[in-house]
Design a protein around this motif. Sequence first.
Motif, PDB file in Angstrom:
ATOM      1  N   ALA A 147       0.828  -1.208   0.000  1.00  0.00           N
ATOM      2  CA  ALA A 147       0.000   0.000   0.000  1.00  0.00           C
ATOM      3  C   ALA A 147       0.860   1.255   0.000  1.00  0.00           C
ATOM      4  O   ALA A 147       0.581   2.213  -0.737  1.00  0.00           O
ATOM      5  N   ILE A 148       1.897   1.270   0.807  1.00  0.00           N
ATOM      6  CA  ILE A 148       2.769   2.441   0.872  1.00  0.00           C
ATOM      7  C   ILE A 148       3.497   2.639  -0.450  1.00  0.00           C
ATOM      8  O   ILE A 148       3.613   3.769  -0.947  1.00  0.00           O
ATOM      9  N   SER A 149       3.972   1.546  -1.044  1.00  0.00           N
ATOM     10  CA  SER A 149       4.687   1.690  -2.317  1.00  0.00           C
ATOM     11  C   SER A 149       3.763   2.221  -3.411  1.00  0.00           C
ATOM     12  O   SER A 149       4.167   3.068  -4.217  1.00  0.00           O
ATOM     13  N   LYS A 150       2.527   1.751  -3.441  1.00  0.00           N
ATOM     14  CA  LYS A 150       1.581   2.242  -4.450  1.00  0.00           C
ATOM     15  C   LYS A 150       1.199   3.700  -4.190  1.00  0.00           C
ATOM     16  O   LYS A 150       0.988   4.467  -5.133  1.00  0.00           O
ATOM     17  N   ALA A 151       1.113   4.089  -2.930  1.00  0.00           N
ATOM     18  CA  ALA A 151       0.786   5.482  -2.612  1.00  0.00           C
ATOM     19  C   ALA A 151       1.917   6.413  -3.032  1.00  0.00           C
ATOM     20  O   ALA A 151       1.677   7.493  -3.597  1.00  0.00           O
ATOM     21  N   VAL A 152       3.142   6.005  -2.776  1.00  0.00           N
ATOM     22  CA  VAL A 152       4.289   6.821  -3.185  1.00  0.00           C
ATOM     23  C   VAL A 152       4.356   6.895  -4.710  1.00  0.00           C
ATOM     24  O   VAL A 152       4.629   7.955  -5.283  1.00  0.00           O
ATOM     25  N   GLU A 153       4.084   5.779  -5.352  1.00  0.00           N
ATOM     26  CA  GLU A 153       4.077   5.741  -6.814  1.00  0.00           C
ATOM     27  C   GLU A 153       3.003   6.677  -7.385  1.00  0.00           C
ATOM     28  O   GLU A 153       3.238   7.417  -8.330  1.00  0.00           O
ATOM     29  N   GLY A 154       1.815   6.639  -6.791  1.00  0.00           N
ATOM     30  CA  GLY A 154       0.725   7.503  -7.246  1.00  0.00           C
ATOM     31  C   GLY A 154       1.009   8.971  -7.006  1.00  0.00           C
ATOM     32  O   GLY A 154       0.685   9.830  -7.837  1.00  0.00           O
ATOM     33  N   THR A 155       1.624   9.274  -5.869  1.00  0.00           N
ATOM     34  CA  THR A 155       1.970  10.662  -5.573  1.00  0.00           C
ATOM     35  C   THR A 155       3.059  11.156  -6.520  1.00  0.00           C
ATOM     36  O   THR A 155       3.049  12.320  -6.927  1.00  0.00           O
ATOM     37  N   ALA A 156       3.992  10.275  -6.886  1.00  0.00           N
ATOM     38  CA  ALA A 156       5.043  10.665  -7.828  1.00  0.00           C
ATOM     39  C   ALA A 156       4.458  10.946  -9.212  1.00  0.00           C
ATOM     40  O   ALA A 156       4.940  11.823  -9.928  1.00  0.00           O
ATOM     41  N   ARG A 157       3.436  10.209  -9.587  1.00  0.00           N
ATOM     42  CA  ARG A 157       2.822  10.413 -10.899  1.00  0.00           C
ATOM     43  C   ARG A 157       1.958  11.672 -10.931  1.00  0.00           C
ATOM     44  O   ARG A 157       1.934  12.381 -11.931  1.00  0.00           O
ATOM     45  N   GLN A 158       1.204  11.901  -9.849  1.00  0.00           N
ATOM     46  CA  GLN A 158       0.313  13.063  -9.786  1.00  0.00           C
ATOM     47  C   GLN A 158       0.494  13.765  -8.441  1.00  0.00           C
ATOM     48  O   GLN A 158      -0.218  13.489  -7.476  1.00  0.00           O
ATOM     49  N   PRO A 159       1.451  14.662  -8.363  1.00  0.00           N
ATOM     50  CA  PRO A 159       1.712  15.349  -7.085  1.00  0.00           C
ATOM     51  C   PRO A 159       0.520  16.140  -6.570  1.00  0.00           C
ATOM     52  O   PRO A 159       0.367  16.294  -5.357  1.00  0.00           O
ATOM     53  N   GLU A 160      -0.328  16.621  -7.463  1.00  0.00           N
ATOM     54  CA  GLU A 160      -1.484  17.410  -7.008  1.00  0.00           C
ATOM     55  C   GLU A 160      -2.515  16.554  -6.283  1.00  0.00           C
ATOM     56  O   GLU A 160      -3.358  17.081  -5.559  1.00  0.00           O
ATOM     57  N   ALA A 161      -2.479  15.242  -6.463  1.00  0.00           N
ATOM     58  CA  ALA A 161      -3.416  14.348  -5.777  1.00  0.00           C
ATOM     59  C   ALA A 161      -2.820  13.761  -4.507  1.00  0.00           C
ATOM     60  O   ALA A 161      -3.371  12.834  -3.922  1.00  0.00           O
ATOM     61  N   GLY A 162      -1.691  14.311  -4.070  1.00  0.00           N
ATOM     62  CA  GLY A 162      -0.980  13.767  -2.911  1.00  0.00           C
ATOM     63  C   GLY A 162      -1.794  13.764  -1.632  1.00  0.00           C
ATOM     64  O   GLY A 162      -1.744  12.811  -0.851  1.00  0.00           O
ATOM     65  N   ASP A 163      -2.577  14.824  -1.402  1.00  0.00           N
ATOM     66  CA  ASP A 163      -3.371  14.894  -0.166  1.00  0.00           C
ATOM     67  C   ASP A 163      -4.445  13.818  -0.122  1.00  0.00           C
ATOM     68  O   ASP A 163      -4.658  13.175   0.914  1.00  0.00           O
ATOM     69  N   LYS A 164      -5.133  13.611  -1.240  1.00  0.00           N
ATOM     70  CA  LYS A 164      -6.176  12.577  -1.281  1.00  0.00           C
ATOM     71  C   LYS A 164      -5.575  11.187  -1.143  1.00  0.00           C
ATOM     72  O   LYS A 164      -6.125  10.327  -0.453  1.00  0.00           O
ATOM     73  N   ILE A 165      -4.435  10.977  -1.792  1.00  0.00           N
ATOM     74  CA  ILE A 165      -3.772   9.669  -1.714  1.00  0.00           C
ATOM     75  C   ILE A 165      -3.317   9.409  -0.285  1.00  0.00           C
ATOM     76  O   ILE A 165      -3.480   8.297   0.237  1.00  0.00           O
ATOM     77  N   ARG A 166      -2.758  10.422   0.373  1.00  0.00           N
ATOM     78  CA  ARG A 166      -2.282  10.261   1.742  1.00  0.00           C
ATOM     79  C   ARG A 166      -3.426   9.921   2.702  1.00  0.00           C
ATOM     80  O   ARG A 166      -3.296   9.061   3.564  1.00  0.00           O
ATOM     81  N   THR A 167      -4.557  10.603   2.528  1.00  0.00           N
ATOM     82  CA  THR A 167      -5.714  10.341   3.387  1.00  0.00           C
ATOM     83  C   THR A 167      -6.225   8.919   3.203  1.00  0.00           C
ATOM     84  O   THR A 167      -6.485   8.206   4.177  1.00  0.00           O
ATOM     85  N   THR A 168      -6.328   8.494   1.959  1.00  0.00           N
ATOM     86  CA  THR A 168      -6.784   7.132   1.677  1.00  0.00           C
ATOM     87  C   THR A 168      -5.786   6.106   2.193  1.00  0.00           C
ATOM     88  O   THR A 168      -6.170   5.066   2.727  1.00  0.00           O
ATOM     89  N   LEU A 169      -4.497   6.404   2.055  1.00  0.00           N
ATOM     90  CA  LEU A 169      -3.453   5.504   2.556  1.00  0.00           C
ATOM     91  C   LEU A 169      -3.560   5.342   4.067  1.00  0.00           C
ATOM     92  O   LEU A 169      -3.502   4.219   4.583  1.00  0.00           O
ATOM     93  N   MET A 170      -3.715   6.425   4.775  1.00  0.00           N
ATOM     94  CA  MET A 170      -3.804   6.340   6.239  1.00  0.00           C
ATOM     95  C   MET A 170      -5.015   5.538   6.687  1.00  0.00           C
ATOM     96  O   MET A 170      -4.933   4.745   7.620  1.00  0.00           O
ATOM     97  N   LEU A 171      -6.131   5.740   6.019  1.00  0.00           N
ATOM     98  CA  LEU A 171      -7.329   4.976   6.357  1.00  0.00           C
ATOM     99  C   LEU A 171      -7.109   3.483   6.106  1.00  0.00           C
ATOM    100  O   LEU A 171      -7.471   2.637   6.932  1.00  0.00           O
ATOM    101  N   GLY A 172      -6.488   3.169   4.989  1.00  0.00           N
ATOM    102  CA  GLY A 172      -6.192   1.766   4.684  1.00  0.00           C
ATOM    103  C   GLY A 172      -5.227   1.148   5.674  1.00  0.00           C
ATOM    104  O   GLY A 172      -5.395  -0.002   6.100  1.00  0.00           O
ATOM    105  N   LEU A 173      -4.199   1.890   6.067  1.00  0.00           N
ATOM    106  CA  LEU A 173      -3.237   1.385   7.048  1.00  0.00           C
ATOM    107  C   LEU A 173      -3.895   1.131   8.400  1.00  0.00           C
ATOM    108  O   LEU A 173      -3.559   0.172   9.108  1.00  0.00           O
ATOM    109  N   VAL A 174      -4.836   1.985   8.760  1.00  0.00           N
ATOM    110  CA  VAL A 174      -5.563   1.786  10.024  1.00  0.00           C
ATOM    111  C   VAL A 174      -6.353   0.483   9.980  1.00  0.00           C
ATOM    112  O   VAL A 174      -6.347  -0.290  10.939  1.00  0.00           O
ATOM    113  N   PHE A 175      -7.024   0.218   8.863  1.00  0.00           N
ATOM    114  CA  PHE A 175      -7.783  -1.029   8.755  1.00  0.00           C
ATOM    115  C   PHE A 175      -6.869  -2.249   8.784  1.00  0.00           C
ATOM    116  O   PHE A 175      -7.202  -3.278   9.380  1.00  0.00           O
TER     117      PHE A 175
END
Length: 119
Positions: A72-100
């Motif tokens: 999950a972390i690797s895919k989030a970093v990959e997604g943020t690298a591809r679209q830096p403007e979507a970094g906040d949404k990706i980070r929020t979704t990542l944190m929620l997923g990590l909590v689960f």
Amino acid sequence: MKKSVRMITLVLAAAFMLASLSFALPVYAEDAPAEDAAAQEQSESATISKAYSAGIAIAVAALGGVISMGMAISKAVEGTARQPEAGDKIRTTLMLGLVFMETAIIYALLVVIMIIFVL
């Protein structure tokens, strides 16, 4: 390639689960009077089986959690690298997923505690 890795992961997880269940079977045996040595040996065997099954269960849960969190972390970093403007949404979704994922590991810990102290 991805399907074969997923299949191997599922097969290994199923094998670990079956192994942990096989160690837990003597726990459900009916208690015999502890007057003779055989009954005492059976009681010690049940305690050892509880320890093995608890160790294997928490190991499998931790291994699954670590692998899934890493992916999950690797895919989030990959997604943020591809679209830096979507970094906040990706980070929020990542944190929620990590909590689960972490919650599933904590549930496994609770099951292990129940195996040790209740059964």
